[in-house]
Each structure stands twice: as structure tokens, then as C-alpha cells.
Design a protein around this motif. Structure first.
Motif, PDB file in Angstrom:
ATOM      1  N   GLY A  98      96.394 -44.838  62.141  1.00  0.00           N
ATOM      2  CA  GLY A  98      95.060 -45.305  62.500  1.00  0.00           C
ATOM      3  C   GLY A  98      95.134 -46.279  63.666  1.00  0.00           C
ATOM      4  N   SER A 116      94.702 -45.686  66.882  1.00  0.00           N
ATOM      5  CA  SER A 116      94.010 -45.320  68.122  1.00  0.00           C
ATOM      6  C   SER A 116      92.758 -46.154  68.361  1.00  0.00           C
ATOM      7  CB  SER A 116      93.640 -43.829  68.096  1.00  0.00           C
ATOM      8  OG  SER A 116      92.677 -43.579  67.090  1.00  0.00           O
ATOM      9  N   ILE A 171      91.353 -51.981  64.178  1.00  0.00           N
ATOM     10  CA  ILE A 171      92.420 -52.876  63.734  1.00  0.00           C
ATOM     11  C   ILE A 171      93.794 -52.295  64.075  1.00  0.00           C
ATOM     12  CG2 ILE A 171      93.549 -53.765  61.645  1.00  0.00           C
ATOM     13  CD1 ILE A 171      90.738 -54.212  60.469  1.00  0.00           C
ATOM     14  N   ARG A 230      93.871 -38.904  64.174  1.00  0.00           N
ATOM     15  CA  ARG A 230      93.550 -37.469  64.259  1.00  0.00           C
ATOM     16  C   ARG A 230      93.103 -37.040  65.660  1.00  0.00           C
ATOM     17  NH1 ARG A 230      89.392 -37.885  59.465  1.00  0.00           N
ATOM     18  NH2 ARG A 230      88.990 -39.666  60.797  1.00  0.00           N
ATOM     19  N   ASP A 231      92.224 -37.806  66.275  1.00  0.00           N
ATOM     20  CA  ASP A 231      91.608 -37.348  67.525  1.00  0.00           C
ATOM     21  C   ASP A 231      92.542 -37.539  68.726  1.00  0.00           C
ATOM     22  OD1 ASP A 231      89.083 -36.469  68.937  1.00  0.00           O
ATOM     23  OD2 ASP A 231      89.547 -38.340  69.993  1.00  0.00           O
ATOM     24  N   ALA A 249      97.621 -36.592  63.700  1.00  0.00           N
ATOM     25  CA  ALA A 249      97.918 -36.255  62.308  1.00  0.00           C
ATOM     26  C   ALA A 249      96.860 -36.853  61.400  1.00  0.00           C
ATOM     27  CB  ALA A 249      99.293 -36.815  61.925  1.00  0.00           C
ATOM     28  N   ASP A 250      96.676 -36.211  60.246  1.00  0.00           N
ATOM     29  CA  ASP A 250      95.705 -36.663  59.241  1.00  0.00           C
ATOM     30  C   ASP A 250      96.492 -37.157  58.028  1.00  0.00           C
ATOM     31  OD1 ASP A 250      93.881 -36.872  57.175  1.00  0.00           O
ATOM     32  OD2 ASP A 250      92.839 -35.001  57.650  1.00  0.00           O
ATOM     33  N   VAL A 251      96.486 -38.461  57.769  1.00  0.00           N
ATOM     34  CA  VAL A 251      97.319 -39.007  56.693  1.00  0.00           C
ATOM     35  C   VAL A 251      96.906 -38.524  55.303  1.00  0.00           C
ATOM     36  CG1 VAL A 251      98.017 -41.091  57.952  1.00  0.00           C
ATOM     37  CG2 VAL A 251      96.004 -41.180  56.454  1.00  0.00           C
ATOM     38  N   ASN A 267      97.850 -48.262  58.111  1.00  0.00           N
ATOM     39  CA  ASN A 267      96.553 -48.904  58.378  1.00  0.00           C
ATOM     40  C   ASN A 267      95.380 -47.924  58.336  1.00  0.00           C
ATOM     41  OD1 ASN A 267      94.689 -50.908  60.036  1.00  0.00           O
ATOM     42  ND2 ASN A 267      94.779 -48.999  61.205  1.00  0.00           N
ATOM     43  N   THR A 281      97.250 -52.140  55.442  1.00  0.00           N
ATOM     44  CA  THR A 281      95.960 -52.786  55.706  1.00  0.00           C
ATOM     45  C   THR A 281      95.067 -52.487  54.514  1.00  0.00           C
ATOM     46  OG1 THR A 281      96.233 -52.364  58.083  1.00  0.00           O
ATOM     47  CG2 THR A 281      94.067 -53.100  57.334  1.00  0.00           C
ATOM     48  N   SER A 282      94.869 -53.500  53.680  1.00  0.00           N
ATOM     49  CA  SER A 282      93.932 -53.366  52.563  1.00  0.00           C
ATOM     50  C   SER A 282      92.605 -53.966  53.032  1.00  0.00           C
ATOM     51  CB  SER A 282      94.497 -54.069  51.323  1.00  0.00           C
ATOM     52  OG  SER A 282      93.575 -54.063  50.267  1.00  0.00           O
ATOM     53  N   TYR A 305      85.153 -47.253  48.130  1.00  0.00           N
ATOM     54  CA  TYR A 305      86.038 -47.888  49.120  1.00  0.00           C
ATOM     55  C   TYR A 305      86.773 -49.080  48.502  1.00  0.00           C
ATOM     56  CZ  TYR A 305      87.375 -50.690  53.181  1.00  0.00           C
ATOM     57  OH  TYR A 305      88.084 -51.442  54.091  1.00  0.00           O
ATOM     58  N   LYS A 343      90.825 -49.765  48.079  1.00  0.00           N
ATOM     59  CA  LYS A 343      91.558 -50.882  48.694  1.00  0.00           C
ATOM     60  C   LYS A 343      92.298 -51.691  47.631  1.00  0.00           C
ATOM     61  CE  LYS A 343      91.261 -49.724  52.465  1.00  0.00           C
ATOM     62  NZ  LYS A 343      92.196 -49.759  53.596  1.00  0.00           N
ATOM     63  N   GLY A 399      89.027 -59.685  56.503  1.00  0.00           N
ATOM     64  CA  GLY A 399      87.608 -59.857  56.205  1.00  0.00           C
ATOM     65  C   GLY A 399      86.856 -58.922  57.115  1.00  0.00           C
ATOM     66  N   VAL A 421      86.035 -57.589  60.579  1.00  0.00           N
ATOM     67  CA  VAL A 421      86.696 -57.594  61.879  1.00  0.00           C
ATOM     68  C   VAL A 421      85.845 -56.800  62.860  1.00  0.00           C
ATOM     69  CG1 VAL A 421      88.793 -56.899  63.094  1.00  0.00           C
ATOM     70  CG2 VAL A 421      88.947 -57.763  60.751  1.00  0.00           C
TER      71      VAL A 421
HETATM   72  P1  NAP Z   1      88.153 -47.734  62.734  1.00  0.00           P
HETATM   73  O1  NAP Z   1      87.805 -48.625  63.864  1.00  0.00           O
HETATM   74  O2  NAP Z   1      87.187 -46.715  62.255  1.00  0.00           O
HETATM   75  O3  NAP Z   1      89.552 -47.017  63.067  1.00  0.00           O
HETATM   76  C1  NAP Z   1      90.154 -46.195  62.097  1.00  0.00           C
HETATM   77  C2  NAP Z   1      91.442 -45.614  62.643  1.00  0.00           C
HETATM   78  O4  NAP Z   1      92.042 -44.797  61.640  1.00  0.00           O
HETATM   79  C3  NAP Z   1      91.210 -44.713  63.844  1.00  0.00           C
HETATM   80  O5  NAP Z   1      92.350 -44.734  64.671  1.00  0.00           O
HETATM   81  C4  NAP Z   1      91.047 -43.341  63.194  1.00  0.00           C
HETATM   82  O6  NAP Z   1      91.291 -42.322  64.153  1.00  0.00           O
HETATM   83  C5  NAP Z   1      92.119 -43.436  62.117  1.00  0.00           C
HETATM   84  N1  NAP Z   1      91.938 -42.554  60.969  1.00  0.00           N
HETATM   85  C6  NAP Z   1      90.847 -42.438  60.162  1.00  0.00           C
HETATM   86  N2  NAP Z   1      91.079 -41.513  59.225  1.00  0.00           N
HETATM   87  C7  NAP Z   1      92.339 -41.041  59.431  1.00  0.00           C
HETATM   88  C8  NAP Z   1      93.145 -40.070  58.802  1.00  0.00           C
HETATM   89  N3  NAP Z   1      92.714 -39.367  57.740  1.00  0.00           N
HETATM   90  N4  NAP Z   1      94.399 -39.838  59.283  1.00  0.00           N
HETATM   91  C9  NAP Z   1      94.855 -40.527  60.349  1.00  0.00           C
HETATM   92  N5  NAP Z   1      94.144 -41.461  60.987  1.00  0.00           N
HETATM   93  C10 NAP Z   1      92.894 -41.708  60.536  1.00  0.00           C
HETATM   94  O7  NAP Z   1      88.499 -48.600  61.422  1.00  0.00           O
HETATM   95  P2  NAP Z   1      89.025 -50.102  61.276  1.00  0.00           P
HETATM   96  O8  NAP Z   1      87.841 -50.943  61.027  1.00  0.00           O
HETATM   97  O9  NAP Z   1      89.950 -50.450  62.362  1.00  0.00           O
HETATM   98  O10 NAP Z   1      89.809 -49.978  59.891  1.00  0.00           O
HETATM   99  C11 NAP Z   1      91.226 -49.860  59.857  1.00  0.00           C
HETATM  100  C12 NAP Z   1      91.717 -50.291  58.495  1.00  0.00           C
HETATM  101  O11 NAP Z   1      91.297 -51.635  58.265  1.00  0.00           O
HETATM  102  C13 NAP Z   1      91.161 -49.465  57.341  1.00  0.00           C
HETATM  103  O12 NAP Z   1      92.183 -49.282  56.385  1.00  0.00           O
HETATM  104  C14 NAP Z   1      90.055 -50.335  56.775  1.00  0.00           C
HETATM  105  O13 NAP Z   1      89.858 -50.100  55.409  1.00  0.00           O
HETATM  106  C15 NAP Z   1      90.633 -51.710  57.021  1.00  0.00           C
HETATM  107  N6  NAP Z   1      89.637 -52.789  57.079  1.00  0.00           N
HETATM  108  C16 NAP Z   1      88.729 -52.872  58.094  1.00  0.00           C
HETATM  109  C17 NAP Z   1      87.843 -53.945  58.151  1.00  0.00           C
HETATM  110  C18 NAP Z   1      86.866 -54.169  59.275  1.00  0.00           C
HETATM  111  O14 NAP Z   1      86.142 -55.170  59.246  1.00  0.00           O
HETATM  112  N7  NAP Z   1      86.848 -53.331  60.296  1.00  0.00           N
HETATM  113  C19 NAP Z   1      87.866 -54.914  57.125  1.00  0.00           C
HETATM  114  C20 NAP Z   1      88.775 -54.781  56.090  1.00  0.00           C
HETATM  115  C21 NAP Z   1      89.669 -53.729  56.087  1.00  0.00           C
HETATM  116  P3  NAP Z   1      90.764 -40.791  63.937  1.00  0.00           P
HETATM  117  O15 NAP Z   1      89.360 -40.890  63.418  1.00  0.00           O
HETATM  118  O16 NAP Z   1      90.889 -40.147  65.276  1.00  0.00           O
HETATM  119  O17 NAP Z   1      91.705 -40.204  62.930  1.00  0.00           O
END
Ligand code: NAP
Length: 260
Positions: free
Chosen positions: A14, A16, A19, A39-40, A64-66, A92, A142-143, A158, A162, A189, A191
Motif C-alpha cells: 500500500g 503508492s 500513509i 494494485r494500480d 499486487a493485491d494483498v 500497511n 499499520t493498524s 473496519y 484493525k 489517528g 492522517v
Molecule cells: P489510502 O490513501 O487509500 O492508500 C491505500 C494504499 O493501499 C494505496 O497504495 C492502495 O493502492 C493500497 N491498497 C489498497 N488495497 C490494496 C490491496 N488489496 N492490495 C495491495 N494494495 C492495496 O489509505 P491510507 O489512509 O494511507 O491507509 C493506509 C493504512 O493506514 C491502512 O491500513 C489504514 O487502515 C491505515 N490507517 C489510515 C488512517 C488515516 O487516517 N488515513 C488512520 C488509521 C489507520 P491501490 O488501491 O492501487 O491498491
């Protein structure tokens, strides 16, 4: 002073966007060789070019799709081919679609658990031989605060996913300790990411008001915590969590923030 992570091999799933991209940036700045998985393909290529320009490092990518076990294996194989091993795995990749509990379908729950829970577990399993060979393997999950510490309407599935990551980490940390692999988690928290942007301005403003530091976290805030857990000096820390949230979980009630 911490021992440099220069030249170590780091996989960020994740990576790309959001976080994960922040984590990849922090490790690349520290001189690590980074493989970013998502994935993309278009976003992956753009991120690799941007981080490469910015840090002067070479960022490898794999589409890849995890949530597919065979893709997790392919990420580990690509790390062997491109980086020569895995010293640090930042698991992550995660998704956070929201829906009220009463309307949740089995498919909704499966989709979230397949990515956030199974995707984490099978990614760690796929990376095991390389982490063992490293002799100082580090896994950083990353939880989230949502689930392990707090709740938010719409995110019952969700939050459960987590929290499940932490149940996994506490046992796997014991199983992998003899291989000198540590397994820890960062609990962000709120982000500022592209993913969060989609939730709208009202959500953002509400969150900022509820955080004692009155700002959302940056993706690098999470990256620095992951970097610390990956250092040589953090080698005696395993099965633990670090909350990175600007104090968001602290107020007992909104009254605790009055005048703050
Ligand atoms: P994001 O901006 O939507 O980015 C998600 C990333 O994961 C992208 O690179 C996406 O790329 C990739 N991804 C999604 N599904 C995937 C899959 N099945 N296989 C491989 N890659 C995948 O999300 P984010 O906010 O950074 O969140 C990242 C992590 O932080 C997550 O685990 C989320 O639960 C955690 N988190 C986020 C926040 C927040 O405030 N943003 C807070 C607490 C925890 P593709 O779609 O191209 O695959």
C-alpha cells in the motif's frame, strides 16, 4: 544516534498512496532500498518516479493485491529479485469503506477482512524466509486507533479488522522471536491522505477539532514511527504498539478540550 538503515531492503505494501507512500518516503530518505506494492500500476509508476526524484534512491514497484495469497508470494519474490532480500516489511495496505452495521453484508466483511487481516497475515508469512535470512528482520503493521482503542459509526467491520491485526501480532511476535524478527504496529489517528480526503471537508474539520494538537497527522508522522521500530536499537521491542495521533485518544469527553 541510531544505526543507519542505509542499504537495507524495505517492502511497503500500500505504498503508492497515503500513509504507505509516507513510510516509503521516510525509508528512502534514510538510504534504504524500497519496494512499493499496490494494485494500480499507473499510481505505482508515478509514486516511484516522484520518490526517486525526491530522495535520489531507486524505488522498485510491484502491482499486487494483498488479499490474494499468491500475490503476497509474488511481492516477496519481487523483493528478492529487486532488492536481494527483505530486512523490513511494512504491512500497511488497508481499506476502510464505511457502512452502518445494520446494513453490512457478508461480502462487505469479507472484502475488508481479506485485505486488512488476511492480507497482513499472508504478506508476513510470504516474507518470512527473507526476514529470517536477514538476521534482523522487522515487521511493522499499520493498524489504527479505530478498533483497538476507539470506535466510529460506520466502521464496525473496519475496526474489527484493525483489532484483529493486533491479535495476530501478539502471537506471531512470540513465534518469530527466536528468528530475531520483531513484529510491532503503528496505530495512526486521523492522517491527512488521499483516502481521507474522500470523506469530505466536514469530517476533516470535526476530526481536527477533536485532536488536542488540532491538526491531522502527516503521512511522515507515521513513517518516522515505522522507521524507529525498524532500527537496530529497537530490536528488543516486539509485540507492541505505538499510537501516533496528536493526543486524539486522550480526552475523556469534549469538555476536556474546552479552551484548548
Ligand atoms: P489510502 O490513501 O487509500 O492508500 C491505500 C494504499 O493501499 C494505496 O497504495 C492502495 O493502492 C493500497 N491498497 C489498497 N488495497 C490494496 C490491496 N488489496 N492490495 C495491495 N494494495 C492495496 O489509505 P491510507 O489512509 O494511507 O491507509 C493506509 C493504512 O493506514 C491502512 O491500513 C489504514 O487502515 C491505515 N490507517 C489510515 C488512517 C488515516 O487516517 N488515513 C488512520 C488509521 C489507520 P491501490 O488501491 O492501487 O491498491
Amino acid at each position: 544516534m541510531f544505526t543507519a538503515l542505509e542499504g537495507c531492503s524495505v517492502v511497503v505494501t500500500g505504498g503508492s498512496k497515503g500513509i504507505g507512500k509516507g513510510i516509503a518516503r521516510v525509508f528512502a530518505r534514510a538510504g534504504a532500498n524500497v519496494l512499493v506494492a499496490a494494485r494500480d500500476e499507473e499510481t505505482l509508476a508515478a509514486t516511484a518516479a516522484e520518490l526517486g526524484r525526491e530522495t535520489g534512491g531507486r524505488i522498485a514497484t510491484v502491482s499486487a493485491d494483498v488479499s490474494r495469497t499468491q500475490d503476497c508470494a509474488r511481492i516477496a519474490e519481487t523483493a528478492m529479485a529487486e532488492l536481494g532480500g527483505i530486512d523490513v516489511l511494512c504491512a500497511n495496505a488497508g481499506i476502510f469503506p464505511d457502512k452502518p452495521f445494520a446494513q453490512l453484508t457478508e461480502e462487505d466483511v469479507d472484502t475488508v477482512f481479506n485485505c486488512n487481516v488476511k492480507g497482513t497475515m499472508f504478506m508476513v508469512q510470504a516474507a518470512l524466509p527473507a526476514l529470517e535470512a536477514s538476521g534482523r528482520g522487522r515487521v511493522v503493521l499499520t493498524s489504527s486507533i479505530t478498533g483497538p482503542l476507539t470506535g466510529f459509526p460506520g466502521w464496525s467491520h473496519y475496526g474489527a479488522s484493525k483489532a484483529a491485526q493486533l491479535g495476530f501480532l501478539r502471537t506471531v511476535a512470540i513465534e518469530l522471536a527466536p528468528s530475531r524478527i520483531t513484529v510491532n504496529a503503528v496505530l495512526p489517528g486521523n492522517v491527512a491522505t488521499e483516502g481521507l480526503d474522500e470523506l469530505g471537508e466536514d469530517y476533516r474539520a470535526g476530526m481536527e477539532a477533536a485532536i488536542p494538537q488540532h491538526r491531522l497527522g502527516s503521512v511522515e508522522d507515521i513513517g518516522y514511527a515505522a522507521l524507529f521500530l525498524a532500527t537496530e536499537e529497537a530490536g528488543y521491542i516486539t509485540g507492541q504498539t505505538i499510537v501516533v495521533d496528536g493526543g486524539q485518544v486522550l480526552p475523556e469527553s469534549p469538555a476536556a478540550l474546552e479552551g484548548i
